[in-house]
Design a protein around this motif. Structure first.
Motif, mmCIF file in Angstrom:
data_model
loop_
_atom_site.group_PDB
_atom_site.id
_atom_site.type_symbol
_atom_site.label_atom_id
_atom_site.label_comp_id
_atom_site.label_asym_id
_atom_site.label_seq_id
_atom_site.Cartn_x
_atom_site.Cartn_y
_atom_site.Cartn_z
ATOM 1 N N LEU A 1 0.799 -1.222 0.000
ATOM 2 C CA LEU A 1 0.000 0.000 0.000
ATOM 3 C C LEU A 1 0.831 1.270 0.000
ATOM 4 N N ASP A 2 2.150 1.158 0.285
ATOM 5 C CA ASP A 2 2.940 2.388 0.403
ATOM 6 C C ASP A 2 3.166 3.077 -0.942
ATOM 7 N N ARG A 3 2.740 2.459 -2.030
ATOM 8 C CA ARG A 3 2.871 3.100 -3.341
ATOM 9 C C ARG A 3 1.646 3.953 -3.679
ATOM 10 N N PHE A 4 0.593 3.871 -2.850
ATOM 11 C CA PHE A 4 -0.641 4.585 -3.131
ATOM 12 C C PHE A 4 -0.753 5.837 -2.265
ATOM 13 N N ASP A 5 -1.676 6.718 -2.635
ATOM 14 C CA ASP A 5 -1.870 7.982 -1.931
ATOM 15 C C ASP A 5 -2.413 7.731 -0.524
ATOM 16 N N PRO A 6 -1.695 8.142 0.530
ATOM 17 C CA PRO A 6 -2.127 7.834 1.903
ATOM 18 C C PRO A 6 -3.530 8.311 2.263
ATOM 19 N N PRO A 7 -3.945 9.542 1.935
ATOM 20 C CA PRO A 7 -5.309 9.935 2.314
ATOM 21 C C PRO A 7 -6.387 9.047 1.688
ATOM 22 N N ARG A 8 -6.193 8.675 0.419
ATOM 23 C CA ARG A 8 -7.192 7.803 -0.219
ATOM 24 C C ARG A 8 -7.182 6.407 0.403
ATOM 25 N N VAL A 9 -5.996 5.912 0.713
ATOM 26 C CA VAL A 9 -5.901 4.601 1.356
ATOM 27 C C VAL A 9 -6.603 4.631 2.714
ATOM 28 N N MET A 10 -6.368 5.690 3.463
ATOM 29 C CA MET A 10 -6.990 5.775 4.788
ATOM 30 C C MET A 10 -8.503 5.901 4.669
ATOM 31 N N ALA A 11 -8.980 6.675 3.697
ATOM 32 C CA ALA A 11 -10.427 6.809 3.493
ATOM 33 C C ALA A 11 -11.048 5.458 3.161
ATOM 34 N N LEU A 12 -10.362 4.684 2.328
ATOM 35 C CA LEU A 12 -10.855 3.350 1.993
ATOM 36 C C LEU A 12 -10.939 2.476 3.235
ATOM 37 N N GLY A 13 -9.887 2.467 4.035
ATOM 38 C CA GLY A 13 -9.882 1.656 5.246
ATOM 39 C C GLY A 13 -10.976 2.066 6.215
ATOM 40 N N LEU A 14 -11.186 3.373 6.382
ATOM 41 C CA LEU A 14 -12.231 3.854 7.285
ATOM 42 C C LEU A 14 -13.608 3.435 6.796
ATOM 43 N N ALA A 15 -13.826 3.495 5.482
ATOM 44 C CA ALA A 15 -15.118 3.096 4.932
ATOM 45 C C ALA A 15 -15.376 1.606 5.150
ATOM 46 N N VAL A 16 -14.344 0.772 4.973
ATOM 47 C CA VAL A 16 -14.495 -0.667 5.197
ATOM 48 C C VAL A 16 -14.781 -0.944 6.674
ATOM 49 N N MET A 17 -14.070 -0.248 7.569
ATOM 50 C CA MET A 17 -14.357 -0.400 8.998
ATOM 51 C C MET A 17 -15.790 -0.017 9.313
ATOM 52 N N ALA A 18 -16.257 1.086 8.744
ATOM 53 C CA ALA A 18 -17.623 1.541 8.983
ATOM 54 C C ALA A 18 -18.633 0.491 8.536
ATOM 55 N N LEU A 19 -18.385 -0.113 7.378
ATOM 56 C CA LEU A 19 -19.284 -1.150 6.873
ATOM 57 C C LEU A 19 -19.330 -2.342 7.832
ATOM 58 N N GLY A 20 -18.170 -2.763 8.313
ATOM 59 C CA GLY A 20 -18.123 -3.902 9.218
ATOM 60 C C GLY A 20 -18.862 -3.652 10.508
ATOM 61 N N PHE A 21 -18.682 -2.466 11.084
ATOM 62 C CA PHE A 21 -19.364 -2.173 12.345
ATOM 63 C C PHE A 21 -20.864 -1.980 12.150
ATOM 64 N N ALA A 22 -21.260 -1.345 11.051
ATOM 65 C CA ALA A 22 -22.688 -1.172 10.796
ATOM 66 C C ALA A 22 -23.381 -2.522 10.636
ATOM 67 N N ALA A 23 -22.710 -3.471 9.993
ATOM 68 C CA ALA A 23 -23.298 -4.800 9.785
ATOM 69 C C ALA A 23 -23.474 -5.567 11.090
ATOM 70 N N THR A 24 -22.784 -5.137 12.152
ATOM 71 C CA THR A 24 -22.901 -5.804 13.450
ATOM 72 C C THR A 24 -24.323 -5.709 13.995
ATOM 73 N N ALA A 25 -25.085 -4.743 13.530
ATOM 74 C CA ALA A 25 -26.472 -4.602 13.981
ATOM 75 C C ALA A 25 -27.295 -5.834 13.658
ATOM 76 N N TYR A 26 -26.870 -6.620 12.669
ATOM 77 C CA TYR A 26 -27.648 -7.787 12.242
ATOM 78 C C TYR A 26 -27.069 -9.104 12.745
ATOM 79 N N VAL A 27 -26.056 -9.050 13.603
ATOM 80 C CA VAL A 27 -25.377 -10.260 14.066
ATOM 81 C C VAL A 27 -26.183 -10.936 15.164
ATOM 82 N N THR A 28 -26.407 -12.234 14.994
ATOM 83 C CA THR A 28 -27.076 -13.022 16.038
ATOM 84 C C THR A 28 -26.345 -14.335 16.316
ATOM 85 N N THR A 29 -25.301 -14.644 15.532
ATOM 86 C CA THR A 29 -24.570 -15.899 15.697
ATOM 87 C C THR A 29 -23.072 -15.634 15.731
ATOM 88 N N MET A 30 -22.306 -16.619 16.186
ATOM 89 C CA MET A 30 -20.853 -16.489 16.204
ATOM 90 C C MET A 30 -20.300 -16.350 14.791
#
Length: 407
Positions: A279-308
């Motif tokens: 990842l060090d060849r890519f633009d850091p702000p865009r990389v960080m924005a991508l990572g934050l968006a993926v984290m947001a998706l994962g945590f939002a999906a936790t609302a529907y979790v009922t199993t391990m």
């Protein structure tokens, strides 16, 4: 005649290699994190070994948190004023001494005071460590370097949790001695193998000591600090409300929760160094924005979790985002900070995380009371807002990246 498979020229290989002093800093960080055994077991130690009530243990940990809030600001100032190496080594040696004081104190006032001082000291090395990386490592390699430090912290902590549980069975004093010894080893490694990089008075890059005024007048840094606060508020739900929501509300057993959460550490240890190197060849702000968006998706999906299995899936998603963002924040701070202010910039950056550690459980508990969906949708929205903010801040970060290292 053209030839395929030509090896990388020696000069290019040298330019892509991290310097020796960085690896000494990395090794010291790993050793130090291998000894991080006291904090996870502090509540157990205070209630079982010392016989204090849960309320008293809570008070001690609260004062520890207050010390942590002040720690990053004080350490940031010291990093710029007395030097990176002196601040790191001094804080580690002082941490070792206070760690033993906590372990051998028996009176309540002594333990309370020692816990506050421990909060001031235990993470005071971070601004100095980050400033050293910024000083020692070329800009193009900083995301990789900060990512490797992140990996060392996680690897060391994973081992420390297992070893700490075993040592606690032998006696809590072993925990304090293990933590203290690894702090001393960290200090000795850095003192012997890492040069002081703070600009000398009158040298290029040196400037007046000052306070945090210059940092707070930097609107780009202030905006990035707000983004970091949002990121921290999202991530710290993993150790505050996620266990409560999954066991008390979703009905998972502690064993099921622990197994699913173990995936986080396994994925980081297995994949983070390889991802960082690519990842060090890519633009850091865009990389960080991508990572934050993926984290947001994962945590939002936790609302529907009922199993391990469902929890494991969401853990894998937000861990992927965590791996992508690892090291990027430190690299952005290094790009924004003038050489003479790197300690203070990293102090403000660390303060955002310390502040989030105090706010996250309070905000998360109120949101969980309103409902599981309210909690995780709000957490996901906060992460997406941080990602959008990072994209909008990207042009300013790129402009500064081109000029800061010439100051």
């Amino acid at each position: 005649m053209t030839t395929t498979g030509i090896s990388t020229p020696p000069v290019q290989r040298r330019r892509s290699a991290l310097p020796g002093p960085f690896w000494a800093l990395w090794s010291g960080t790993l050793v130090n994190r291998l000894g991080t055994m006291v904090l996870p077991f502090t509540g157990v130690y205070l209630t079982q070994a010392r016989g204090f009530s849960v309320a008293v243990a809570g008070l001690a940990m609260t004062l520890f948190g207050v010390g942590s809030l002040l720690s990053q600001l004080i350490a940031g100032l010291l990093t710029d004023r007395i030097g990176r190496r002196a601040t790191l080594c001094g804080s580690m040696l002082a941490t070792a001494a206070v760690m033993l004081a906590v372990g051998y104190s028996t009176s309540l006032p002594a333990i309370i005071a020692a816990m506050f001082v421990l909060g001031l000291l235990i993470d005071a090395y971070r601004p100095a460590s980050s400033a050293l990386v910024a000083d020692l490592v070329p800009p193009a390699l900083r995301p990789r370097a900060f990512g490797l430090l992140f990996w060392a912290v996680n690897l060391g902590y994973a081992v420390a949790m297992v070893a700490g549980g075993w040592l606690a069975g032998l006696g809590f004093s072993w925990l304090f001695w293990a933590d203290a010894v690894t702090c001393v080893v960290f200090a000795v490694l850095v003192w012997r193998a890492v040069p002081e990089t703070r600009p000398a008075p009158g040298a290029p890059g040196a400037g007046p000591a000052g306070g945090f005024g210059a940092v707070l007048r930097d609107r780009t840094m202030v905006a990035f600090t707000c983004i970091t606060l949002g990121q921290a508020l999202v991530y710290l739900q993993t150790v505050t409300m996620l266990p409560v929501a999954m066991t008390d509300v979703a009905g998972l057993s502690p064993r099921e929760f622990g197994l699913a959460m173990a995936l986080n550490g396994l994925l980081i240890v297995a994949f983070q160094p390889f991802v960082a190197a690519r990842l060090d060849r890519f633009d850091p702000p865009r990389v960080m924005a991508l990572g934050l968006a993926v984290m947001a998706l994962g945590f939002a999906a936790t609302a529907y979790v009922t199993t391990m299995a469902g929890l494991a899936l969401t853990v894998a998603v937000w861990t992927a985002g965590e791996i992508v963002t690892a090291g990027i924040g430190g690299a952005i701070v290094a790009a924004l900070a003038p050489v003479r202010l790197r300690g203070r910039y990293n102090g403000i950056y660390g303060f955002a995380w310390a502040l989030a550690s105090a706010v996250a459980p309070l905000a998360g508990s109120r949101l969980l009371t309103a409902g599981v969906g309210t909690l995780w949708c709000t957490v996901g929205a906060t992460g997406l807002l941080a990602a959008v903010g990072m994209l909008l801040l990207g042009p300013a970060v790129r402009r500064r990246t081109a000029t800061t290292d010439r100051q």
